[in-house]
Scaffold this motif. Structure first.
Motif, short mmCIF file in Angstrom:
data_model
loop_
_atom_site.label_atom_id
_atom_site.label_comp_id
_atom_site.label_asym_id
_atom_site.label_seq_id
_atom_site.Cartn_x
_atom_site.Cartn_y
_atom_site.Cartn_z
N LYS A 305 10.38 -0.24 -1.55
CA LYS A 305 10.76 -0.62 -0.19
C LYS A 305 11.06 0.60 0.68
O LYS A 305 11.75 0.48 1.68
CB LYS A 305 12.00 -1.53 -0.26
CG LYS A 305 11.69 -2.88 -0.87
CD LYS A 305 10.81 -3.68 0.06
CE LYS A 305 10.29 -4.93 -0.57
NZ LYS A 305 9.24 -5.55 0.23
N ARG A 306 10.53 1.74 0.26
CA ARG A 306 10.76 2.95 1.06
C ARG A 306 10.40 2.73 2.52
O ARG A 306 11.12 3.10 3.43
CB ARG A 306 9.89 4.10 0.50
CG ARG A 306 10.61 4.98 -0.44
CD ARG A 306 9.91 6.29 -0.69
NE ARG A 306 8.53 6.34 -0.30
CZ ARG A 306 7.51 6.20 -1.14
NH1 ARG A 306 7.72 5.94 -2.41
NH2 ARG A 306 6.27 6.30 -0.72
N GLN A 307 9.25 2.09 2.70
CA GLN A 307 8.77 1.89 4.06
C GLN A 307 9.68 0.93 4.84
O GLN A 307 10.02 1.20 5.99
CB GLN A 307 7.35 1.32 3.99
CG GLN A 307 6.69 1.26 5.34
CD GLN A 307 5.20 0.98 5.21
OE1 GLN A 307 4.49 1.65 4.47
NE2 GLN A 307 4.74 -0.03 5.91
N ASP A 308 10.11 -0.14 4.17
CA ASP A 308 11.02 -1.08 4.84
C ASP A 308 12.33 -0.40 5.21
O ASP A 308 12.90 -0.66 6.27
CB ASP A 308 11.32 -2.28 3.93
CG ASP A 308 10.11 -3.18 3.78
OD1 ASP A 308 9.00 -2.72 4.12
OD2 ASP A 308 10.27 -4.32 3.31
N ILE A 309 12.79 0.47 4.30
CA ILE A 309 14.03 1.20 4.59
C ILE A 309 13.84 2.04 5.85
O ILE A 309 14.68 2.05 6.75
CB ILE A 309 14.42 2.09 3.39
CG1 ILE A 309 14.82 1.22 2.20
CG2 ILE A 309 15.55 3.04 3.76
CD1 ILE A 309 14.99 1.98 0.90
N ALA A 310 12.69 2.72 5.91
CA ALA A 310 12.41 3.55 7.09
C ALA A 310 12.32 2.69 8.35
O ALA A 310 12.85 3.06 9.40
CB ALA A 310 11.10 4.30 6.88
N ILE A 311 11.70 1.52 8.24
CA ILE A 311 11.58 0.64 9.41
C ILE A 311 12.96 0.21 9.88
O ILE A 311 13.29 0.31 11.05
CB ILE A 311 10.75 -0.61 9.07
CG1 ILE A 311 9.31 -0.22 8.70
CG2 ILE A 311 10.74 -1.58 10.24
CD1 ILE A 311 8.54 -1.34 8.06
#
Ligand SMILES: Nc1ncnc2c1ncn2[C@@H]1O[C@H](COP(=O)(O)OP(=O)(O)O)[C@@H](O)[C@H]1O
Ligand SMILES: [Mg+2]
Lengths: 412, 239
Positions: A305-311
């Protein structure tokens, strides 16, 4: 918070298998730890109960804690003395009846006199050193469980047979004697006494069952060669845990050395402390290990969920809020795992309590004693939850610390 | 004199490392409230890097970004997050919606994070935003059930959720077909016409032509600035 919970829920509920593995890990850790706690404390309490039942709670001896000052000391102000004969006949407790009645007026329990000595028992060529305690049957029932430990005969039978004695089943077996047989007791000064076995007892403590003999006061005093002497008072308290305090008070009042059961078994109790420490360490390690599955899951999720965290961070959610999502996930896994772990722990304890084992100490088959305690469930659950939160915190912190641009740059 | 929504002063962004690199190299820029600014430039010229700085996703090495009159270089990480949440909506080239959530939930996310409205109010606003972007019947679909253009419109709705002063979009139509591109641009144009400030990076000269003003970036610097006069005037006022 509801939002964070929502996000957390979608994460764990879309990873059913992983989540279940994590929960199973926590459940097993909690279940087995509760089982261990129940077993350990159960056996310990069982042992203590036996100990406390078998032993007098406080023993008052006819000696002082320090060597009494010598008359010569007072008279001549001597600098040093050596080779003083301090052992001879035991002095006995002076005016035992008045000491006892004075004690009875304030101690929360009862007191009985005894004459304690050592002797050799001789039967059919076997000679065994034993400890002989002269008792008063009417009073004995108030200070010891001897009456309930009788397997053959009764305490009162002591006065019915000539020089009657009670011995442990284990000793009787060793000597090959039965109730009604006659054995020879030999005292320190060579005094011999033919005694009849009036009954057999079993205390459960082998050291007692193999080497303790009870008689009336008279025969014991004859063996000692000191008629009328009472050299020991034994106290039984309503609450055995008060023994240390009461012993100190008794000692202050009477001046005689008073030993509580805790003091008499100090080495045993300190070995309990060591055992407790080891067991607690092992249980803590079990709980910690059981949260590794949780660590694994949270690591995986934060990575995926790296990307979700960044979002979420780039949309303006605070870092700690995003981090909390993963702590909540671990908490969900932890709480469900702990609930199942409690059930598992209870079932395991219940299962163990159905198992009976042969106890070589008592020679009986008894169920394992399990201590059920809500404290176990609460403490184990609490620690496990903390372990889970910790297991989530570190990967979550690592993942949420990353600047969102670093991930967004890479993704676009 | 019109109000300035977004201002960049001497903005520099360098990357330290084995090969030091300057992504943004001294940019001065002022955007009026309600203005539609297009940023063009060759690939790798630093357009995205500039936008990340303007949208407070990244911190400059030097210089200052002033949002609605407030300098931002001294803000803490959480204060910057609050500015992103309430004053500056970001639209990425890739939609970046949360995959497990429906369109509506994605649009509700910034509102829920801000926590200023009641749940029914938020839902009402979310639905009306989706409706106004032509997504009325897709509110309960997940991103993977939507087309590229639809996803991008959901992302715009999400950026608009907390009524930010400024919308920053990085090649929002870069991955879209012509029809969707037209739709998205019309939406952005409408947003600007309604008084919100829009800064958009695009490759498409035809689209850039529809902006109030255009700046062209080469090697992290403004190479050319064209528009309906206002741009330069504002720049002068600002400096
Ligand atoms: N983290 C980074 N490290 C090194 N170089 C980078 C990094 N991020 C971007 N760049 C480089 O900086 C330049 C500007 O990138 P970018 O702002 O994305 O340009 P644009 O959006 O105009 O295509 C590009 O050449 C890119 O490769
Ligand atoms: Mg770019």
């Amino acid at each position: 918070m509801k939002l964070l919970f929502n996000i957390a829920w979608t994460h764990v509920s879309t990873r059913v298998r992983q989540t279940l593995v994590g929960m199973a890990g926590v459940s097993m850790g909690v279940g087995f730890t509760i089982m261990m706690a129940g077993l350990m404390q159960g056996s310990q309490l069982d042992f203590l109960r036996q100990l406390v039942d078998t032993m007098p709670h406080i023993t008052i001896e006819d000696e002082r804690r320090s060597v009494p000052t010598q008359p010569a000391d007072q008279e001549y102000a001597a600098v040093q003395m050596s080779d003083i004969a301090n052992v001879g006949k035991r002095p006995g407790i002076k005016y035992p009846e008045s000491v006892m009645s004075s004690l009875r007026s304030w101690i929360p329990g009862d007191v009985a006199p005894s004459a304690k000595s050592t002797a050799i028992i001789n039967h059919g060529g076997a000679r065994i050193g034993i400890s002989l305690t002269g008792i008063d049957p009417r009073r004995e029932v108030h200070v010891s469980k001897l009456a309930t430990q009788m397997r053959e005969g009764k305490i009162e039978d002591l006065s019915r047979s000539p020089n009657g004695i009670l011995m442990g089943e284990a000793l009787a077996e060793k000597l090959g004697v039965k109730t009604g047989n006659t054995v020879l007791l030999i005292g320190g000064q060579g005094i011999q006494l033919n005694s009849t076995v009036a009954g057999l007892f079993r205390s459960g403590l082998r050291s007692i069952d193999e080497s303790q003999i009870y008689s009336l006061m008279g025969p014991a005093q004859i063996i000692m060669g000191q008629s009328g002497v009472v050299n020991q008072l034994r106290l039984r308290l309503n609450d055995p845990m008060l023994a240390q305090k009461v012993a100190a008070q008794v000692e202050a009042q009477t001046g005689y050395k008073s030993v509580s059961w805790q003091e008499a078994n100090a080495d045993l109790l300190s070995s309990f402390t060591v055992r407790d420490f080891i067991v607690l360490t092992v249980m803590g390690a079990m709980l910690l290990t059981s949260s590794f599955a949780t660590y694994n899951i949270i690591s995986t999720i934060t990575h995926e969920k790296r990307q979700d965290i960044a979002i979420m961070k780039s949309l303006g959610m605070r870092e700690y809020a995003v981090r909390r999502i993963f702590i909540i996930e671990a908490a969900i896994i932890g709480v469900v795992g702990i609930l199942f772990g409690w059930v598992l722990g209870y079932l395991l304890c219940y299962g163990w309590s159905k198992i009976t084992i042969f106890n070589p100490l008592t020679g009986t088959t008894v169920p394992l004693s399990i201590h059920y305690s809500l404290t176990h469930y609460a403490v184990v659950g609490g620690i496990s939850l903390l372990c889970c939160a910790g297991a989530a915190y570190f990967p979550a912190r690592k993942a949420t610390r990353v600047q969102p641009v670093e991930i967004i740059r890479g993704a676009s | 004199m019109s109000e300035i929504a977004l201002q960049a002063v001497e903005l520099v962004r360098r990357i330290e490392g084995d090969v030091a690199h300057t992504l943004v190299n001294g940019i001065d820029l002022s955007v009026k409230k309600g203005e539609f600014l297009a940023i063009t430039g060759p690939s790798g010229s630093g357009k995205s890097s500039l936008l990340y700085l303007l949208g407070l996703l990244d911190a400059p090495s030097e210089g200052e970004v002033i949002i609605c009159g407030e300098p931002t270089s001294k803000l803490s990480e959480s204060e910057r997050a609050d500015v992103r949440l309430t004053k500056c909506g970001f639209v990425f080239q890739f939609h970046f919606l949360l995959p497990e959530f429906t369109s509506l939930d994605n649009v509700l996310l910034p509102m829920r994070a801000a926590g200023k409205m009641s749940e029914p109010e938020m839902r009402e606003r979310g639905l009306s935003l989706l409706g106004s972007l032509g997504l009325g019947e897709h509110a309960n679909k997940r991103p993977n059930q939507l087309s590229g253009g639809q996803r991008q419109r959901v992302a715009i709705a999400r950026a608009l959720a907390n009524r930010p002063e400024i919308i920053v979009a990085d090649e929002p139509t870069g991955a879209l077909d012509t029809v969707s591109t037209q739709q998205v641009f019309k939406i952005l144009r409408d947003i600007a016409d309604q008084g919100q400030t829009v800064v958009v990076v695009t490759h498409d000269p035809a689209l850039a032509a529809r902006a109030d003003r255009r700046i062209h970036i080469v090697d992290g610097k403004i190479a050319e600035s064209t528009g309906q006069g206002g741009g330069e005037a504002v720049c002068e006022m600002a400096t």
